[in-house]
Enzyme design. Structure first.
Site, PDB file in Angstrom:
ATOM      1  N   ASP A 166       0.829  -1.213   0.000  1.00  0.00           N
ATOM      2  CA  ASP A 166       0.000   0.000   0.000  1.00  0.00           C
ATOM      3  C   ASP A 166       0.861   1.261   0.000  1.00  0.00           C
ATOM      4  O   ASP A 166       0.621   2.182   0.776  1.00  0.00           O
ATOM      5  CB  ASP A 166      -0.955  -0.021   1.193  1.00  0.00           C
ATOM      6  CG  ASP A 166      -1.796  -1.289   1.240  1.00  0.00           C
ATOM      7  OD1 ASP A 166      -1.228  -2.353   1.527  1.00  0.00           O
ATOM      8  OD2 ASP A 166      -3.001  -1.219   0.968  1.00  0.00           O
ATOM      9  N   ASP A 195      -1.727  -2.808  -3.865  1.00  0.00           N
ATOM     10  CA  ASP A 195      -2.038  -1.370  -3.848  1.00  0.00           C
ATOM     11  C   ASP A 195      -0.759  -0.582  -4.113  1.00  0.00           C
ATOM     12  O   ASP A 195       0.003  -0.267  -3.199  1.00  0.00           O
ATOM     13  CB  ASP A 195      -2.701  -0.931  -2.537  1.00  0.00           C
ATOM     14  CG  ASP A 195      -4.179  -1.278  -2.501  1.00  0.00           C
ATOM     15  OD1 ASP A 195      -4.689  -1.850  -3.492  1.00  0.00           O
ATOM     16  OD2 ASP A 195      -4.834  -0.976  -1.483  1.00  0.00           O
ATOM     17  N   HIS A 233      -6.703  -1.273  -5.383  1.00  0.00           N
ATOM     18  CA  HIS A 233      -6.401  -0.051  -6.156  1.00  0.00           C
ATOM     19  C   HIS A 233      -5.816  -0.361  -7.529  1.00  0.00           C
ATOM     20  O   HIS A 233      -5.510   0.555  -8.293  1.00  0.00           O
ATOM     21  CB  HIS A 233      -5.475   0.873  -5.363  1.00  0.00           C
ATOM     22  CG  HIS A 233      -6.194   1.549  -4.233  1.00  0.00           C
ATOM     23  ND1 HIS A 233      -6.942   2.687  -4.400  1.00  0.00           N
ATOM     24  CD2 HIS A 233      -6.328   1.205  -2.926  1.00  0.00           C
ATOM     25  CE1 HIS A 233      -7.488   3.039  -3.245  1.00  0.00           C
ATOM     26  NE2 HIS A 233      -7.130   2.151  -2.327  1.00  0.00           N
ATOM     27  N   HIS A 354      -3.537  -3.895   2.502  1.00  0.00           N
ATOM     28  CA  HIS A 354      -4.914  -3.402   2.520  1.00  0.00           C
ATOM     29  C   HIS A 354      -5.249  -2.552   3.736  1.00  0.00           C
ATOM     30  O   HIS A 354      -5.746  -1.436   3.582  1.00  0.00           O
ATOM     31  CB  HIS A 354      -5.886  -4.585   2.401  1.00  0.00           C
ATOM     32  CG  HIS A 354      -7.261  -4.203   1.960  1.00  0.00           C
ATOM     33  ND1 HIS A 354      -7.504  -3.294   0.953  1.00  0.00           N
ATOM     34  CD2 HIS A 354      -8.489  -4.613   2.396  1.00  0.00           C
ATOM     35  CE1 HIS A 354      -8.810  -3.179   0.780  1.00  0.00           C
ATOM     36  NE2 HIS A 354      -9.435  -3.955   1.644  1.00  0.00           N
ATOM     37  N   VAL A 355      -5.024  -3.070   4.928  1.00  0.00           N
ATOM     38  CA  VAL A 355      -5.262  -2.299   6.147  1.00  0.00           C
ATOM     39  C   VAL A 355      -4.006  -1.464   6.400  1.00  0.00           C
ATOM     40  O   VAL A 355      -2.912  -2.021   6.523  1.00  0.00           O
ATOM     41  CB  VAL A 355      -5.550  -3.243   7.327  1.00  0.00           C
ATOM     42  CG1 VAL A 355      -5.683  -2.460   8.628  1.00  0.00           C
ATOM     43  CG2 VAL A 355      -6.806  -4.060   7.048  1.00  0.00           C
ATOM     44  N   HIS A 356      -4.174  -0.146   6.469  1.00  0.00           N
ATOM     45  CA  HIS A 356      -3.009   0.744   6.510  1.00  0.00           C
ATOM     46  C   HIS A 356      -2.447   0.849   7.920  1.00  0.00           C
ATOM     47  O   HIS A 356      -2.566   1.873   8.598  1.00  0.00           O
ATOM     48  CB  HIS A 356      -3.367   2.117   5.938  1.00  0.00           C
ATOM     49  CG  HIS A 356      -3.841   2.035   4.524  1.00  0.00           C
ATOM     50  ND1 HIS A 356      -4.561   3.011   3.897  1.00  0.00           N
ATOM     51  CD2 HIS A 356      -3.678   1.043   3.599  1.00  0.00           C
ATOM     52  CE1 HIS A 356      -4.819   2.641   2.661  1.00  0.00           C
ATOM     53  NE2 HIS A 356      -4.307   1.446   2.455  1.00  0.00           N
TER      54      HIS A 356
HETATM   55 FE   LIG Z   1      -6.228  -2.105  -0.425  1.00  0.00          FE
END
Ligand SMILES: [Fe+2]
Ligand SMILES: *[C@@H]1O[C@H](CO)[C@@H](O)[C@H](O)[C@H]1NC(C)=O
Ligand SMILES: *[C@@H]1O[C@H](CO)[C@@H](O)[C@H](O)[C@H]1NC(C)=O
Ligand SMILES: *[C@@H]1O[C@H](CO)[C@@H](O)[C@H](O)[C@H]1NC(C)=O
Ligand SMILES: *[C@@H]1O[C@H](CO)[C@@H](O)[C@H](O)[C@H]1NC(C)=O
Ligand SMILES: *[C@@H]1O[C@H](CO)[C@@H](O)[C@H](O)[C@H]1NC(C)=O
Length: 468
Positions: A166, A195, A233, A354-356
């Site tokens: 990400d 991402d 994304h 995915h989880v930031h």
């Molecule tokens: Fe994501």
């Protein structure tokens, strides 16, 4: 019959109680206080986005593994003005014999955007464990880079993987890449958990932000392979503007060696590298029973020879275990489908993005539930992987700080800070994982863990109780 069921039931109760004992305390929720700075995208005139000088000079150079065992490299680059040359010239360090291979060139359109000329060239049959120089471009615009091939696949080959997810293209993204580069433990290849550019955050998914991202990561990705996983994304599905084909920019820009693992899609594939077998899955492609990804995956696992590659690693974008509020349970359907396979085949570690934020699980599984038995709580399971969420690369959506409370027992450590990971394989039994937050010095480990291989049990492995 009755007594048999009673004894099985009793055994289960005992197991549940035992595992409850092991996991009765939630893990650590870090109280680290990070700076509350904004994750703003770096402006278009930033140094990291500079276009290399010279007419039609190759830009956005990046490499990835190009075959199944590490003797191939896919070299990709973009020429902005005309197709130019498809040729990569390469040679081993100190060798006077130059070799060359031709690749392909393609372009794509996305709404009002037209891409530059995207080149992909696979070079094969390289020597293991060798430094190669390579050149792309013509005349005075020629650019030179280098990479080192991995050692021959084998059970005790040490190898160091970096982990980033990400990433995006903010000032924080740049800090993450810088910290990865300056970490004294040097990553030799990067496992990227999805991402990438976050170009889709711009009006009409402005694909020029794919180009800036390509130029940003070149300083690392041109020199060591980034092993790609697709995230949400990358979907870029916008039928309203005439873009109904999912993953269009991603699959045109980032080639992966999926055919080498008999996959039918670049969105799921596998590679061997040194002592690791890496399986990349797609959270955003069909994965239910009978789907192409399911068929591939279930045939793939029995192929893994742990005598050859002891470390079995899965990369996927949406985490199967995450105790953050944001994206809560989005990986649940995949967990229900695939967790029994991970446990049966003793996957060592599953990395997700995915989880930031960052989170590391205990070795748990939750595969006993059959709709009617009520057994739906994660329990300690020595055959289960450790699940690590490392979606903390630094994109413009910022960190997710809200966590489910109390911290579930399966969650060993969680903290919302930007950073990267290092997975350092020592031999067939030992690997060391560390997580590095961007606010710390380059060598500081904010979280770490010795991983003992699930197939090659370490003789001195601590008891279940000590492992928690
Ligand atoms: Fe994501
Ligand atoms: C290449 O040459 C340099 C300088 O002479 C030397 O240090 C290096 O070990 C050589 N590398 C190989 C692979 O022979
Ligand atoms: C050049 O590459 C080809 C194709 O991979 C290979 O067969 C050949 O041995 C290489 N030649 C040299 C001198 O490395
Ligand atoms: C990004 O990081 C590099 C390396 O630390 C630095 O040289 C560069 O100036 C940074 N760029 C931006 C826009 O922050
Ligand atoms: C697994 O790999 C080892 C080491 O390369 C090899 O000796 C063995 O034959 C392989 N096993 C199978 C079933 O292919
Ligand atoms: C594997 O590496 C670990 C950690 O460095 C070490 O303690 C262990 O002795 C090594 N095992 C072998 C067989 O060398």
């Amino acid at each position: 019959m009755f007594s048999k069921w009673v004894s099985i039931g009793f055994l289960y109760l005992l197991l549940v109680l035992l595992s409850f004992g092991e996991l009765c305390n939630g893990g650590i929720t870090s109280n680290y206080v990070r700076r509350n700075d904004l994750s703003a995208d770096m402006p278009l005139d930033s140094d990291v986005f500079r276009v290399p000088p010279g007419y039609n000079a190759p830009q956005q150079v990046h490499i990835t593994q190009g075959d199944h065992e590490g003797r191939g490299v896919i070299i990709s680059w973009i020429t902005p003005d005309e197709p130019g040359s498809n040729t990569v010239v390469y040679w081993a360090e100190n060798s006077t014999l130059k070799n060359h291979t031709d690749g392909i060139v393609l372009t794509y359109k996305y709404f009002s955007y037209t891409s530059g000329f995207i080149h992909h060239c696979t070079i094969k049959n390289l020597e293991f464990d060798t430094k190669y120089y390579y050149e792309v471009g013509i005349g005075s615009s020629t650019r030179q880079f280098w990479f080192t091939t991995p050692p021959k696949v084998g059970p005790d080959v040490p190898y160091t993987f970096g982990l980033i997810g990400d990433l995006g293209q903010t000032f924080d993204s740049n800090r993450t890449v810088t910290h990865y580069e300056l970490n004294p433990t040097k990553g030799q290849a990067l496992l990227y958990v999805g991402d990438l550019s976050y170009a889709d955050a711009y009006p009409f998914h402005d694909n020029t932000r794919w180009d800036t991202w390509g130029r940003f990561i070149e300083r690392n990705a041109a020199y060591q392979p980034w092993i790609w996983t697709a995230g949400n994304h990358e979907i870029d599905f916008v039928p309203e503007i005439g873009e109904p084909k999912p993953f269009k920019p991603y699959t045109h820009r980032f080639f992966v060696p999926y055919r080498a693992s008999e996959s039918t899609s670049p969105l799921w594939y596998s590679i061997k590298r040194a002592s690791a077998y890496i399986i990349v899955m797609s959270s955003y492609s069909a994965f239910g029973k009978y789907s192409p990804q399911y068929k591939w995956f279930t045939k793939e696992l029995p192929k893994v020879n742990r005598t050859e590659t002891p470390w079995l690693i899965v990369l996927v974008h949406a985490p199967l275990y995450s105790s953050y509020v944001h994206h809560y349970m989005e990986g649940e359907t995949m967990r229900v489908m695939y967790e029994p396979w991970f446990v049966e085949y003793k996957v060592d570690v599953v990395f997700a993005g995915h989880v930031h934020a960052y989170e590391r699980s205990e070795r748990v599984s939750n595969i006993a539930y059959n709709i009617v038995n009520g057994l739906c709580t994660p329990i300690y399971d020595p055959s289960a992987p450790v699940y690590i969420t490392i979606g903390d690369g630094g994109n413009q959506e910022g960190l997710v700080t809200e966590m489910t409370q109390p911290q579930p027992r399966y969650s060993a450590y969680r903290e919302a800070s930007f950073g990267h990971g290092i997975f350092d394989i020592m031999n067939r039994t030992h690997a060391y994982f560390s997580w590095h937050r961007n606010q710390d010095g380059f060598s500081v480990e904010a979280d770490n863990l010795w991983l003992h291989n699930r197939y090659w049990k370490y003789s001195k492995e601590p008891s279940v109780a000590a492992l928690r």
